[in-house]
Design a protein around this motif. Structure first.
Motif, PDB file in Angstrom:
ATOM      1  N   LYS A 141     -64.925 -47.574  52.624  1.00  0.00           N
ATOM      2  CA  LYS A 141     -63.856 -46.809  51.541  1.00  0.00           C
ATOM      3  C   LYS A 141     -63.414 -47.717  50.759  1.00  0.00           C
ATOM      4  CE  LYS A 141     -59.102 -44.969  51.988  1.00  0.00           C
ATOM      5  NZ  LYS A 141     -58.077 -44.316  52.536  1.00  0.00           N
ATOM      6  N   VAL A 142     -63.559 -47.242  49.388  1.00  0.00           N
ATOM      7  CA  VAL A 142     -63.057 -47.890  48.320  1.00  0.00           C
ATOM      8  C   VAL A 142     -61.912 -47.836  47.582  1.00  0.00           C
ATOM      9  CG1 VAL A 142     -63.698 -48.860  46.074  1.00  0.00           C
ATOM     10  CG2 VAL A 142     -65.598 -48.082  47.822  1.00  0.00           C
ATOM     11  N   VAL A 143     -61.644 -46.386  47.467  1.00  0.00           N
ATOM     12  CA  VAL A 143     -60.194 -45.952  47.041  1.00  0.00           C
ATOM     13  C   VAL A 143     -59.744 -44.803  47.750  1.00  0.00           C
ATOM     14  CG1 VAL A 143     -60.452 -46.507  44.459  1.00  0.00           C
ATOM     15  CG2 VAL A 143     -61.550 -44.407  45.418  1.00  0.00           C
ATOM     16  N   ASP A 144     -58.212 -44.682  47.653  1.00  0.00           N
ATOM     17  CA  ASP A 144     -57.910 -43.288  48.380  1.00  0.00           C
ATOM     18  C   ASP A 144     -58.322 -42.252  47.823  1.00  0.00           C
ATOM     19  OD1 ASP A 144     -56.429 -45.017  50.074  1.00  0.00           O
ATOM     20  OD2 ASP A 144     -54.688 -45.065  48.691  1.00  0.00           O
ATOM     21  N   PRO A 145     -58.438 -41.125  48.688  1.00  0.00           N
ATOM     22  CA  PRO A 145     -58.871 -39.700  47.962  1.00  0.00           C
ATOM     23  C   PRO A 145     -57.358 -38.929  47.342  1.00  0.00           C
ATOM     24  CG  PRO A 145     -58.704 -39.523  50.261  1.00  0.00           C
ATOM     25  CD  PRO A 145     -58.416 -40.790  50.030  1.00  0.00           C
ATOM     26  N   PRO A 146     -57.627 -38.325  46.503  1.00  0.00           N
ATOM     27  CA  PRO A 146     -56.512 -37.613  45.658  1.00  0.00           C
ATOM     28  C   PRO A 146     -55.391 -37.124  47.008  1.00  0.00           C
ATOM     29  CG  PRO A 146     -58.181 -36.689  44.646  1.00  0.00           C
ATOM     30  CD  PRO A 146     -58.783 -37.585  45.914  1.00  0.00           C
ATOM     31  N   ASP A 147     -54.056 -37.196  46.606  1.00  0.00           N
ATOM     32  CA  ASP A 147     -53.083 -36.967  47.530  1.00  0.00           C
ATOM     33  C   ASP A 147     -53.291 -35.595  48.268  1.00  0.00           C
ATOM     34  OD1 ASP A 147     -51.690 -39.251  47.225  1.00  0.00           O
ATOM     35  OD2 ASP A 147     -50.312 -38.489  45.622  1.00  0.00           O
ATOM     36  N   GLY A 148     -53.419 -35.536  49.655  1.00  0.00           N
ATOM     37  CA  GLY A 148     -53.407 -34.524  50.441  1.00  0.00           C
ATOM     38  C   GLY A 148     -54.688 -33.959  50.366  1.00  0.00           C
ATOM     39  N   MET A 149     -55.735 -34.534  50.068  1.00  0.00           N
ATOM     40  CA  MET A 149     -57.132 -34.248  50.347  1.00  0.00           C
ATOM     41  C   MET A 149     -57.637 -34.431  51.654  1.00  0.00           C
ATOM     42  SD  MET A 149     -59.579 -34.268  47.080  1.00  0.00           S
ATOM     43  CE  MET A 149     -61.066 -33.512  46.684  1.00  0.00           C
ATOM     44  N   LEU A 150     -58.375 -33.522  52.290  1.00  0.00           N
ATOM     45  CA  LEU A 150     -58.881 -33.709  53.633  1.00  0.00           C
ATOM     46  C   LEU A 150     -60.169 -34.432  53.419  1.00  0.00           C
ATOM     47  CD1 LEU A 150     -58.050 -30.602  55.487  1.00  0.00           C
ATOM     48  CD2 LEU A 150     -56.828 -32.582  55.294  1.00  0.00           C
ATOM     49  N   THR A 151     -60.759 -35.067  54.594  1.00  0.00           N
ATOM     50  CA  THR A 151     -62.148 -35.638  54.725  1.00  0.00           C
ATOM     51  C   THR A 151     -62.761 -34.493  55.343  1.00  0.00           C
ATOM     52  OG1 THR A 151     -61.642 -36.624  56.927  1.00  0.00           O
ATOM     53  CG2 THR A 151     -61.242 -37.909  55.039  1.00  0.00           C
ATOM     54  N   ASP A 152     -64.036 -34.642  55.299  1.00  0.00           N
ATOM     55  CA  ASP A 152     -65.049 -33.864  56.052  1.00  0.00           C
ATOM     56  C   ASP A 152     -64.799 -33.819  57.451  1.00  0.00           C
ATOM     57  OD1 ASP A 152     -66.883 -32.738  53.828  1.00  0.00           O
ATOM     58  OD2 ASP A 152     -67.954 -34.842  53.888  1.00  0.00           O
ATOM     59  N   VAL A 153     -64.647 -34.844  57.881  1.00  0.00           N
ATOM     60  CA  VAL A 153     -64.144 -34.835  59.450  1.00  0.00           C
ATOM     61  C   VAL A 153     -62.934 -33.911  59.776  1.00  0.00           C
ATOM     62  CG1 VAL A 153     -63.619 -36.160  61.402  1.00  0.00           C
ATOM     63  CG2 VAL A 153     -65.641 -36.957  59.757  1.00  0.00           C
ATOM     64  N   GLU A 154     -62.127 -34.576  58.929  1.00  0.00           N
ATOM     65  CA  GLU A 154     -60.592 -33.710  59.320  1.00  0.00           C
ATOM     66  C   GLU A 154     -60.942 -32.172  59.026  1.00  0.00           C
ATOM     67  OE1 GLU A 154     -57.743 -37.340  57.541  1.00  0.00           O
ATOM     68  OE2 GLU A 154     -58.400 -35.719  56.373  1.00  0.00           O
ATOM     69  N   LEU A 155     -61.620 -31.804  57.915  1.00  0.00           N
ATOM     70  CA  LEU A 155     -61.643 -30.380  57.660  1.00  0.00           C
ATOM     71  C   LEU A 155     -62.391 -29.567  58.887  1.00  0.00           C
ATOM     72  CD1 LEU A 155     -61.328 -27.892  55.787  1.00  0.00           C
ATOM     73  CD2 LEU A 155     -63.692 -28.719  54.788  1.00  0.00           C
ATOM     74  N   LEU A 156     -63.470 -30.245  59.086  1.00  0.00           N
ATOM     75  CA  LEU A 156     -64.485 -29.529  59.943  1.00  0.00           C
ATOM     76  C   LEU A 156     -63.874 -29.716  61.458  1.00  0.00           C
ATOM     77  CD1 LEU A 156     -67.609 -31.163  59.251  1.00  0.00           C
ATOM     78  CD2 LEU A 156     -67.080 -28.765  59.079  1.00  0.00           C
ATOM     79  N   THR A 157     -62.815 -30.546  61.868  1.00  0.00           N
ATOM     80  CA  THR A 157     -62.069 -30.797  63.068  1.00  0.00           C
ATOM     81  C   THR A 157     -61.263 -29.442  63.105  1.00  0.00           C
ATOM     82  OG1 THR A 157     -62.441 -33.034  63.290  1.00  0.00           O
ATOM     83  CG2 THR A 157     -60.686 -31.976  64.621  1.00  0.00           C
ATOM     84  N   LYS A 158     -60.461 -29.297  61.924  1.00  0.00           N
ATOM     85  CA  LYS A 158     -59.706 -28.200  61.834  1.00  0.00           C
ATOM     86  C   LYS A 158     -60.341 -26.742  61.930  1.00  0.00           C
ATOM     87  CE  LYS A 158     -56.022 -29.996  58.738  1.00  0.00           C
ATOM     88  NZ  LYS A 158     -54.569 -29.540  59.429  1.00  0.00           N
ATOM     89  N   ILE A 159     -61.475 -26.663  61.598  1.00  0.00           N
ATOM     90  CA  ILE A 159     -62.476 -25.244  61.473  1.00  0.00           C
ATOM     91  C   ILE A 159     -62.886 -25.124  62.753  1.00  0.00           C
ATOM     92  CG2 ILE A 159     -64.247 -24.232  60.919  1.00  0.00           C
ATOM     93  CD1 ILE A 159     -64.180 -25.804  57.945  1.00  0.00           C
ATOM     94  N   ASN A 160     -63.204 -26.114  63.640  1.00  0.00           N
ATOM     95  CA  ASN A 160     -63.443 -26.230  64.872  1.00  0.00           C
ATOM     96  C   ASN A 160     -62.421 -25.657  65.983  1.00  0.00           C
ATOM     97  OD1 ASN A 160     -65.380 -26.551  67.066  1.00  0.00           O
ATOM     98  ND2 ASN A 160     -64.926 -28.743  67.643  1.00  0.00           N
ATOM     99  N   GLU A 161     -61.399 -26.115  65.568  1.00  0.00           N
ATOM    100  CA  GLU A 161     -60.139 -25.805  66.492  1.00  0.00           C
ATOM    101  C   GLU A 161     -59.871 -24.269  66.078  1.00  0.00           C
ATOM    102  OE1 GLU A 161     -57.984 -30.277  66.550  1.00  0.00           O
ATOM    103  OE2 GLU A 161     -57.123 -28.611  65.226  1.00  0.00           O
ATOM    104  N   ARG A 162     -59.849 -23.818  65.056  1.00  0.00           N
ATOM    105  CA  ARG A 162     -59.712 -22.494  64.665  1.00  0.00           C
ATOM    106  C   ARG A 162     -60.729 -21.612  65.237  1.00  0.00           C
ATOM    107  NH1 ARG A 162     -56.579 -18.870  64.825  1.00  0.00           N
ATOM    108  NH2 ARG A 162     -56.519 -17.045  63.155  1.00  0.00           N
ATOM    109  N   VAL A 163     -61.946 -22.167  65.283  1.00  0.00           N
ATOM    110  CA  VAL A 163     -63.008 -21.251  65.961  1.00  0.00           C
ATOM    111  C   VAL A 163     -62.747 -21.137  67.329  1.00  0.00           C
ATOM    112  CG1 VAL A 163     -65.432 -21.524  66.493  1.00  0.00           C
ATOM    113  CG2 VAL A 163     -64.779 -21.772  64.149  1.00  0.00           C
ATOM    114  N   ASP A 164     -62.304 -22.315  68.014  1.00  0.00           N
ATOM    115  CA  ASP A 164     -61.879 -21.927  69.565  1.00  0.00           C
ATOM    116  C   ASP A 164     -60.633 -21.097  69.831  1.00  0.00           C
ATOM    117  OD1 ASP A 164     -63.770 -24.024  70.397  1.00  0.00           O
ATOM    118  OD2 ASP A 164     -62.253 -25.750  70.270  1.00  0.00           O
ATOM    119  N   GLU A 165     -59.780 -21.076  68.798  1.00  0.00           N
ATOM    120  CA  GLU A 165     -58.687 -20.218  68.828  1.00  0.00           C
ATOM    121  C   GLU A 165     -59.259 -18.759  68.852  1.00  0.00           C
ATOM    122  OE1 GLU A 165     -55.470 -23.026  66.860  1.00  0.00           O
ATOM    123  OE2 GLU A 165     -55.707 -20.829  66.285  1.00  0.00           O
TER     124      GLU A 165
END
Lengths: 135, 571, 439
Positions: free
Chosen positions: C410-434
């Motif tokens: 990691k070199v710089v911070d992403p723009p505020d509030g932006m998700l990473t791939d891992v975070e986004l996919l984890t959320k999708i995975n959880e929603r799929v489970d639901e």
């Protein structure tokens, strides 16, 4: 009667295409790097055009207007090159011979002058084919 | 954490010298405790008529890392059989000779294994090994970095610099989260980078002017200088060739010069791996014969050696080893596809599919030799069962290997029905052996023995109160032992229960919990060493293709670490 | 005050240079300057700071315009699309981390997706060839330390892997190669006189599409058999001469690229190149390596391999078994035959790099594209979810073209509030489970 010539097409990477891609697919750099066809000067002569003229390139699957330029990396007469990108892919045959790999290199194209036809932007060239509204 | 009490089962535990007596085993907080220490709410498991052992420990298998994975993807045909999701809390399983990480974890657990040692980790690829270990469910794992062809080691040992060798080993273990010192075809793999090999322990290594004997001796000395939990773990020169038992004996004798020195209760200074591949007589494949007796006579007499068998299982499999020149040689014999990777400054690896056919005399002789080694072993605490997975066969065949060892009738049926049975019987001594390995001996060969050899006997490989609650319960009634080999095979393939860290992970062969696997590694503190620091900086600057700052394995690759820390700062 | 981040890994091509130095502002938000990277790599790092970057998901409206939506809405829409589809093409993965792929595969296994990466239009042919005949290869450091014969066949690192030649293959001085370029003989085989050919000692111009014939001629010559006068436009004397030079080397290596994988013959071009390499090992030491394009396409192949046993085009639509059959489970074929009913693109741009027929097919289906930037795929998708750039704004594991894994930084911070791939996919995975629990 406009002239037409048939050439063998390859689509490859170029460093300008790479830089353009990273500058943004909607950037001028990307447009300049990829909306071109590189041809041998002899082939241009045969077609009766000067360099930096727009031409229409047609293959078995479609056609696209790009700008004819002299090659930066030398081609033999009969061989032409469009850098990989949405313009090239308007004419790349998708058939894969069961390998998953389309025919990106080595397919026949017909080239004709299209001096007054515009070159579509990177996004429009895709949207146009998909039937999506163009701004 | 929940408490359990396992009642009425027959316990086999060499650590406590329990040979099948009925004894209750109690579990609390992931540990085995005295039966009196659990409360009345402890869940009771009735193990009447069943066999109880500690979780089994795999000492040598290729289960994670670059060559294992290359074997997986370059052999799509290996997914034709036995590749699908099975009942339980599981992901899709795939692969026969080189199972996917999910299948690897589940299959070990179903057989009652709770630990596996990845046998060869190229340090440059350590991150890959740990990514796979991370994704392998249930079982604990560790990995042995390879040292026998490493340029640092070759340069230090050329000048007999044991302290520098030791300091470098400590640095690599720390960088790669490695467990111990693996040697593969010492010197020969470096020679292979020029297309050459070292076939005896006295062949000089090109350019480096050192011999395999010097490399092995030096690494043993450095290993004991550090006092690592495991001894050096060696795959010897001249693997797989007729007549190689002489090289084998030469290598084994090197162990006479070094004395074990460690705080882990380990007695050996050399672990000789997949000995089956190194016990061949004859001059060519036309007259290859067993020299298992000769090799075992020596091994039995030298207590500073442990070994594993490398049993041929007579399957289609995928051979893979850091012995690059051997795989090239094998490819020229069977003409199947050949995968090779040479790794800068460190090692190499080769992969070739191989079919061990009962109709091919050489393969049947190899099968017999593997069994002879175990049956000639006088001390089951120094002889461990492996298939050098997947080289001599997949680890999923352990139950079958056990059935051959435990049931002479099954073994002889197999021997006598080979296409060239007469020839096999003539070239081996297996037909003369009527020994059957007992459940108690098996517990030594697969639990207590490997644990001791790996320096893990304090917490693993036994059922003594205080030890880790890794427990396998099998549907075998010692009062009414199976009479057919296939009954053993069935029982060892599917545990009745597998406890891992005190949790039930497998029940009746079905995975019910993915447990919390741990990565074991050894962190050795050594005196600051300017020479080694200088050499590391220089080699990364000039010769490696990655920067030193990007070489180590980040901590989050191994979320649950079991770190064995030791201090080797000699005063 | 600014600070310098060292040993940065460049997330552009398969060369995966790991010596980039980047100066960042002290609040970790802006990249000030980039050292050691090539023109493309520098552009990639500088791109993060350009104005106009999309930082929130966008949903296409009936009139064709995009409207900003929240990440939660985007996650919900994506999960519902995945759960409702019978067969989703989950394509891309080449510009994200292995950790993200793992989460993606978990989703794919649940919803019955087909996971494919851009090897499918790149080195897929090479992977097929290796499955047929294996491959003798090595790490790039071996080339640097030992190689004295280097062949670039149908590849153009001067343009596609700009620092390959200086770091590994032509110019560097290594342990046994103290003379650097002077101690090596460099060959370039191509149908064009490329900028790589300019760096070579010997340029062999092959007629376009005749690589198989020429490779076959090299094998023939190596065995001392008779050749016709010219093969693929190359005179036989030249072929004999080069083969003798190759045999006379101590350590040779062939690097090959799209010139072999994309032309007629596809995998057969590669398998004969590998066969030539095998043959050469009877005379000296020889290796061969694919010039992998995307920086982590190799990583996607590795993760798929250890989880399912195949390097790309993994069909999990049966949910109980992984299948792989090129031509059947490969993206372009699935799309032109209209065999999928939803598309999920991540970290690659099929809109720009697939033949148009397959792109048109994609545009007719519910499609979500997860990518840090606007590209051709996002513009034909129903939903664009921007994420942090892996290798710049978040770390993660990547595999180099020689399969060496390197953890990117990691070199710089992403723009505020932006998700990473891992975070986004984890959320999708959880929603799929639901959603699947409710089914």
């Amino acid at each position: 009667m406009t002239k037409k010539i048939t050439l063998n097409m390859i689509t490859c990477r170029s460093i300008f295409q790479g830089v353009g891609m990273e500058a943004g697919k909607t950037s001028q750099k990307y447009f300049n790097a990829c909306s071109i066809i590189e041809m041998h000067p002899e082939d241009m002569k045969k077609l009766g055009i000067w360099k930096n003229t727009n031409v229409r390139v047609s293959s078995s699957v479609g056609s696209i207007v790009v700008k004819a330029v002299e090659p930066r990396e030398l081609l033999v007469p009969g061989l032409c090159h469009i850098p990989m990108g949405p313009w090239a892919n308007r004419i790349v045959p998708a058939y894969t011979f069961s390998t998953g790999e389309p025919c990106f290199k080595g397919f026949d194209v017909e080239i004709e002058p299209a001096i007054n036809e515009p070159i579509l932007s990177a996004i429009d060239v895709v949207k146009d084919a998909c039937g999506l509204p163009i701004k | 954490m929940s408490e359990y009490i396992i009642k009425n089962g027959h316990v086999f535990d060499p650590v406590q010298k329990i040979k099948g007596d009925k004894k209750d085993i109690a579990i609390k907080d992931g540990k085995i405790v005295e039966a009196s220490e659990v409360s009345s709410s402890a869940k009771s498991i009735n193990a009447k008529g069943k066999t109880i052992m500690a979780g089994a420990m795999e000492i040598h298998a290729h289960v994670a890392g670059p060559k294992v994975n290359a074997g997986r993807w370059f052999r799509p045909e290996d997914k034709i059989f036995d590749s699908h999701k099975k009942p339980g809390m599981t992901r899709i399983e795939g692969g026969k000779s080189i199972p996917t990480v999910f299948k690897t974890g589940y299959e070990y657990a179903r057989m009652g294994y709770t630990f596996a040692m990845e046998a060869a980790m190229p340090p440059l690829y350590a991150r890959h090994v740990h990514e796979e270990i991370h994704d392998t469910p249930i079982i604990d794992e560790a990995a042995l970095p390879v040292f026998g062809n490493n340029w640092f080691i070759l340069e230090y040992l050329k000048n007999r610099e044991i302290e520098n060798t030791a300091a470098y080993i400590a640095w690599i273990l720390n960088q790669t989260k490695g467990y111990g010192v693996k040697i593969v075809n010492p010197g020969g793999t470096e020679a292979w980078a020029w297309g050459l090999n070292c076939l005896t322990i006295n062949d000089p290594v090109p350019y480096f002017e050192i011999t395999p004997a010097e490399i092995v001796t030096g690494l043993m000395e450095a290993n004991e200088y550090l006092g690592l939990p495991h001894s050096v773990h060696i795959h010897q020169n001249d693997l797989g060739n007729p007549g190689n038992y002489k090289v084998t004996l030469d290598t084994l004798r090197l162990a006479e010069k070094v004395k074990p020195k460690n705080d882990f209760g380990r007695d050996q200074v050399m672990h000789s791996t997949h000995l089956q591949f190194h016990a061949y007589g004859g001059e060519s494949f036309a007259n290859i014969e067993s020299k298992a007796k000769e090799v075992m006579d020596y091994v039995n007499s030298n207590e500073a050696i442990t070994f594993d068998t490398g049993n041929v299982t007579l399957d289609e499999t995928t051979t893979m080893t850091a012995d690059g020149p051997f795989e090239h040689h094998l490819c020229s014999l069977n003409h199947l596809k050949w995968f090779n990777v040479d790794v800068e400054l460190e090692t190499a690896a080769g992969i070739v599919p191989y079919v061990y056919s009962p109709n091919v005399s050489v393969n049947a002789i190899q099968w017999a030799i593997g069994l002879e080694l175990a049956l000639y072993a006088k001390d089951p605490m120094r002889c461990f069962i492996t298939t050098d997975h997947p080289n001599a066969g997949p680890f999923t065949r352990y139950p079958r290997v056990m059935s051959w060892l435990m049931c002479a009738k099954t073994r002889n049926e197999r021997l006598n029905t080979f296409k060239n049975a007469d020839k096999i019987i003539d070239r081996t001594t297996l037909a003369e052996i009527d020994r059957e390995i007992s459940l108690y001996e098996l517990a030594a060969m697969t639990r207590a023995g490997p644990a001791k050899s790996l320096g893990l006997s304090k917490d693993f490989g036994g059922l003594k109160p205080g030890m880790n609650a890794d427990i396998a319960i099998y549907n075998i009634n010692p009062e009414k032992l199976p009479t057919k080999g296939e009954d053993y095979e069935k029982a060892f393939s599917n545990v009745a229960y597998l406890f891992k860290d005190g949790k039930i992970c497998v029940k009746d062969g079905t995975v019910v919990d993915n447990g919390q696997k741990k990565t074991f590694w050894v962190d050795v503190k050594v005196n600051p060493n300017k020479q080694v620091r200088h050499d590391v900086v220089e080699k990364f600057l000039k010769y490696y293709s990655v920067n030193e700052g990007n070489y180590s394995v980040p901590d989050d690759y191994a979320p649950h670490q079991h770190i064995i820390s030791l201090d080797a700062t000699h005063a | 005050m600014t600070k310098v981040v060292k040993d940065v890994i460049c997330p552009f091509c398969g060369t995966l240079c790991d010596d980039v130095e980047i100066t960042v502002s002290d609040d970790n938000k802006k990249i000030i300057s980039v050292r050691n990277a090539c023109a493309i790599g520098a552009e990639k790092f500088n791109h993060t700071s350009l104005p106009g970057r999309v930082t929130r998901p966008r949903m296409r409206q009936p009139d064709g315009t995009f409207k900003e939506v929240s990440y939660d809405e985007a996650v919900d829409w994506t999960a519902k699309t995945l759960v409702n589809a019978r067969k989703t093409l989950m394509y891309g993965w080449a510009s994200t981390s292995c950790q993200a792929m793992s989460v993606g595969h978990e989703i794919a296994e649940k919803i019955g997706g087909i996971v494919d990466n851009c090897a499918t239009v790149c080195h897929g042919s090479s992977l097929i060839a290796i499955q047929d005949v294996g491959v003798p290869s090595c790490t790039l450091g071996e080339v640097k330390n030992r190689a004295d014969r280097v062949i670039f066949w149908g590849c153009n690192p001067a343009h596609a892997h700009p620092r390959h030649m200086s770091r590994y293959s032509i110019f560097p001085r290594g342990f046994f190669t103290v003379k650097g370029h002077k101690g090596r003989k460099i060959y370039c085989v191509d149908c064009r006189y490329t900028d790589t050919a300019r760096c070579a000692d010997e340029f062999i111009q092959v007629q376009q599409g005749y690589d198989y014939e020429l490779l076959n001629a090299f094998r023939t010559a190596a065995r001392g058999e008779v050749l016709p006068d010219t093969v693929g436009g190359v005179p036989k004397e030249k072929i004999y001469e080069i083969v003798e030079e190759l045999k006379g080397g101590r350590f040779g290596v062939i690097f090959f690229g799209m010139g072999l994988t994309h032309t007629m013959g596809r995998n057969h071009n590669i398998d004969i190149a590998i066969a030539l390499t095998r043959d050469m090992n009877d005379f000296t030491k020889f290796n061969i390596m694919a010039m992998r394009g995307h920086w982590n396409v190799t990583g996607s192949g590795q993760v798929l391999a250890w989880q399912y046993g195949f390097p790309y085009a993994v069909d999990l639509s049966r949910r109980t078994k992984a299948r792989y059959q090129t031509g059947e489970t490969t993206s372009v074929d699935l799309l032109i035959r209209n065999e999928v009913d939803a598309c999920f693109n991540i970290a690659t741009d099929p809109g720009a790099h697939f033949p148009i027929d397959s792109v048109v097919s994609m545009s007719k289906k519910p499609t979500v594209t997860i990518d840090p930037h606007i590209n051709m795929s996002t513009e034909i998708s129903d939903l664009h979810i921007p994420v942090a750039m892996v290798g710049v704004e978040v770390g993660g594991c990547a595999y180099r073209m020689d399969n060496v894994p390197i953890e990117t930084r990691k070199v710089v911070d992403p723009p505020d509030g932006m998700l990473t791939d891992v975070e986004l996919l984890t959320k999708i995975n959880e929603r799929v489970d639901e959603l699947m629990g409710a089914k």
